[in-house]
Design an enzyme around this catalytic site. Sequence first.
Site, PDB file in Angstrom:
ATOM      1  N   ILE A  30       0.831  -1.205   0.000  1.00  0.00           N
ATOM      2  CA  ILE A  30       0.000   0.000   0.000  1.00  0.00           C
ATOM      3  C   ILE A  30       0.865   1.254   0.000  1.00  0.00           C
ATOM      4  O   ILE A  30       0.588   2.214  -0.717  1.00  0.00           O
ATOM      5  CB  ILE A  30      -0.957  -0.012   1.206  1.00  0.00           C
TER       6      ILE A  30
ATOM      7  N   ASN B   8       2.029   5.319   7.025  1.00  0.00           N
ATOM      8  CA  ASN B   8       1.552   4.045   6.494  1.00  0.00           C
ATOM      9  C   ASN B   8       2.224   2.837   7.129  1.00  0.00           C
ATOM     10  O   ASN B   8       1.612   1.774   7.241  1.00  0.00           O
ATOM     11  CB  ASN B   8       1.779   4.012   4.978  1.00  0.00           C
TER      12      ASN B   8
ATOM     13  N   SER C 108      -5.184   3.430   8.578  1.00  0.00           N
ATOM     14  CA  SER C 108      -5.837   2.659   9.636  1.00  0.00           C
ATOM     15  C   SER C 108      -6.212   1.277   9.095  1.00  0.00           C
ATOM     16  O   SER C 108      -5.483   0.690   8.295  1.00  0.00           O
ATOM     17  CB  SER C 108      -7.065   3.432  10.130  1.00  0.00           C
ATOM     18  N   SER C 109      -7.346   0.766   9.499  1.00  0.00           N
ATOM     19  CA  SER C 109      -7.833  -0.536   9.029  1.00  0.00           C
ATOM     20  C   SER C 109      -9.319  -0.652   9.318  1.00  0.00           C
ATOM     21  O   SER C 109      -9.803  -0.130  10.338  1.00  0.00           O
ATOM     22  CB  SER C 109      -7.081  -1.667   9.740  1.00  0.00           C
TER      23      SER C 109
ATOM     24  N   TYR D  82      -3.602  -6.159  16.596  1.00  0.00           N
ATOM     25  CA  TYR D  82      -3.364  -5.266  15.466  1.00  0.00           C
ATOM     26  C   TYR D  82      -4.499  -4.251  15.340  1.00  0.00           C
ATOM     27  O   TYR D  82      -4.253  -3.044  15.159  1.00  0.00           O
ATOM     28  CB  TYR D  82      -3.247  -6.093  14.190  1.00  0.00           C
TER      29      TYR D  82
ATOM     30  N   LYS E 279      -4.720   0.128  15.463  1.00  0.00           N
ATOM     31  CA  LYS E 279      -5.327   1.002  14.459  1.00  0.00           C
ATOM     32  C   LYS E 279      -6.427   1.869  15.067  1.00  0.00           C
ATOM     33  O   LYS E 279      -6.635   3.015  14.646  1.00  0.00           O
ATOM     34  CB  LYS E 279      -5.865   0.163  13.301  1.00  0.00           C
TER      35      LYS E 279
ATOM     36  N   VAL F 142      -6.380  -6.193   1.040  1.00  0.00           N
ATOM     37  CA  VAL F 142      -5.695  -5.652  -0.125  1.00  0.00           C
ATOM     38  C   VAL F 142      -4.661  -6.672  -0.609  1.00  0.00           C
ATOM     39  O   VAL F 142      -3.976  -7.308   0.193  1.00  0.00           O
ATOM     40  CB  VAL F 142      -5.010  -4.311   0.200  1.00  0.00           C
TER      41      VAL F 142
ATOM     42  N   THR G 243      -1.471  -7.541  -1.406  1.00  0.00           N
ATOM     43  CA  THR G 243      -0.083  -7.129  -1.236  1.00  0.00           C
ATOM     44  C   THR G 243       0.765  -8.356  -0.938  1.00  0.00           C
ATOM     45  O   THR G 243       0.241  -9.435  -0.646  1.00  0.00           O
ATOM     46  CB  THR G 243       0.074  -6.131  -0.080  1.00  0.00           C
TER      47      THR G 243
END
Length: 250
Positions: free
Chosen positions: A18, A91, A140-141, A155, A159, A188, A190
């Site tokens: 990202i 990020n 964030s998430s 995690y 965030k 996403v 990645t």
Amino acid sequence: MGALTGKTALVTGASRGIGRGIAERLGRDGARVAVHYGSNGAAAQEAVAAIEAGGGSAFAIGVELGVPGDAERLWEEFDRHADGVDILVNNAGIGTSRPFEEIGEEEYDRLFAVNVKAPHFITRLGARRLRDGGRVVNISSGLARAAVMPELMAYAMTKAALDVLTRDLSKVLGPRGITVNSVAPGIVDTDVNAGWLRTSDEAWRDAAGYSALGRVGTPADIADAVAFLVSQDGRWVTGHWLDATGGSLA
């Protein structure tokens, strides 16, 4: 002339995923981009080369986050290349899928050091370099607001803390015309997620099923949302949590 011509941006964790998508988009829009990396200098140089190949300008800075003095070292490296910043994108982050019953104190502390403490102090020290009318975007998430993956609880907590920083910092920096916003990705595609996302067609279909749009997100999806917030078009949006999950929370 791009929308960000004449601007300087710093994107942390920009050597891949990202972060790289954001750095490349800001470069295409005309910003000079500082590509931060923690350990993979070769990947960061590839990102710089990609930005330059597209007609943009960029430089790499390597600093490990989550250790004492990280923010100071990051800005010292940045100051060697630029005399101010217009756009800061926090990020860089790490995650864990260890269950609640198994996560230990050391891993927990490491998560918060990288995902919360680092952006807090990077932004605090960066505020003196951030020009009036600048932009801060925290990545964030969607997990900060939905318990769809409880194995990522620790995690998600980091965030959620980052979102509080976003909300309150918008009031602190607002008098200078600086906007502060969060962008919350969903799943996403990645390299970080490839370990489970690309294990099978079923895993990919399951991941795509979270989204109302029926697909897995891409770095470009998130980068485009960030590009709006840091542009002149996003000037009246601040203290906002932008759902960029493809409708996964709908």
